[in-house]
Design an enzyme around this catalytic site. Structure first.
Site, PDB file in Angstrom:
ATOM      1  N   GLY A  33      15.762  71.530  59.588  1.00 38.01           N
ATOM      2  CA  GLY A  33      17.124  71.019  59.600  1.00 38.01           C
ATOM      3  C   GLY A  33      17.240  69.689  58.872  1.00 38.01           C
ATOM      4  N   CYS A  34      18.364  69.021  59.052  1.00 37.48           N
ATOM      5  CA  CYS A  34      18.629  67.743  58.383  1.00 37.48           C
ATOM      6  C   CYS A  34      17.452  66.793  58.553  1.00 37.48           C
ATOM      7  CB  CYS A  34      19.901  67.120  58.951  1.00 37.48           C
ATOM      8  SG  CYS A  34      20.283  65.497  58.269  1.00 37.48           S
ATOM      9  N   PHE A  35      16.933  66.276  57.452  1.00 34.13           N
ATOM     10  CA  PHE A  35      15.713  65.477  57.555  1.00 34.13           C
ATOM     11  C   PHE A  35      15.919  64.099  58.165  1.00 34.13           C
ATOM     12  CE2 PHE A  35      16.030  65.112  52.568  1.00 34.13           C
ATOM     13  CZ  PHE A  35      17.161  64.322  52.652  1.00 34.13           C
ATOM     14  N   HIS A 176      18.965  66.537  66.212  1.00 33.89           N
ATOM     15  CA  HIS A 176      17.621  66.701  66.746  1.00 33.89           C
ATOM     16  C   HIS A 176      17.427  65.919  68.043  1.00 33.89           C
ATOM     17  CE1 HIS A 176      17.155  67.836  62.496  1.00 33.89           C
ATOM     18  NE2 HIS A 176      16.239  68.658  62.961  1.00 33.89           N
TER      19      HIS A 176
END
Length: 206
Positions: A33-35, A176
């Protein structure tokens, strides 16, 4: 002292000026997912030496944040395996993102947000396969793991403004978080990885 990696991903270790053997480090490349949010949690695992975010797993040359279709947003983690085992790092990885959703994390959808492990050694590949098998057998996750397991591919470092994004913007976007029930059984009931507090972790800000 210098630690380098061969093109095959093997670790090489130089000697220190005093002649003592330097401690080896290891690299992991993980996409989930989005880093921004992924890096923020991975970098705080005890034993992690450094992290950087970037793009990998696609065919587009010189990808950028605005143009990286086909590449996954990923985090390269350099860590001390005497403090943090690769297996433990993977257990954290599988707790902080959902490996059961295909090309999606939260509201982010598309191949950029797929779950993937890009192993740097054959040992990492075997550890990843074993860990996933145990996760699926545990029944603690909501479904089958769809994470890709691929050999390391060229890693294109993302623009400076994306490195440690949530350190500079603590209230920034992230999907996250640690899911306490998504864990493999441990006889001592201790977590696989301990995270440092964000406010205390300035090792990369010197």
């Amino acid at each position: 002292m210098t630690v380098a990696h061969t093109e095959e991903g093997e670790r090489t270790v130089s000697q220190s000026p005093t002649g003592n053997r330097a401690a080896a480090t290891e690299r992991a490349i993980l996409a989930g997912g989005c880093f921004w949010g992924m890096e923020d949690l991975l970098r705080r695992a005890r034993g992690v030496i450094s992290t950087r975010v970037g793009y990998t797993g696609g065919e587009m040359p010189d990808p950028t944040y605005a143009r990286h279709y086909g590449h996954a947003e990923a985090v390269e983690v350099t860590f001390d395996p005497s403090v943090l085992a690769y297996r433990s790092l993977l257990e954290l990885f599988f707790q902080i993102h959902d490996p059961t959703t295909y090309e999606q994390q939260g509201s982010d959808v598309g191949p950029s947000y797929r779950s993937a492990i890009f192993y740097t050694t054959e040992v990492q590949k075997e550890v990843a396969l074993t860990t996933i098998a145990e996760i699926e057998a545990s029944g603690s996750w909501p479904g089958p793991v769809v994470s890709e397991i691929n050999p390391e591919e060229p890693f294109w470092e993302a623009e400076p403004e994306h490195q440690e994004y949530l350190v500079r913007y603590p209230g920034g976007y992230s999907c996250h978080f640690v899911r306490p029930t998504w864990r493999l059984d441990r006889s001592d009931e201790r977590p696989a990885v301990y995270l440092t507090e964000r406010v205390d972790d300035d090792r990369n800000r010197d």
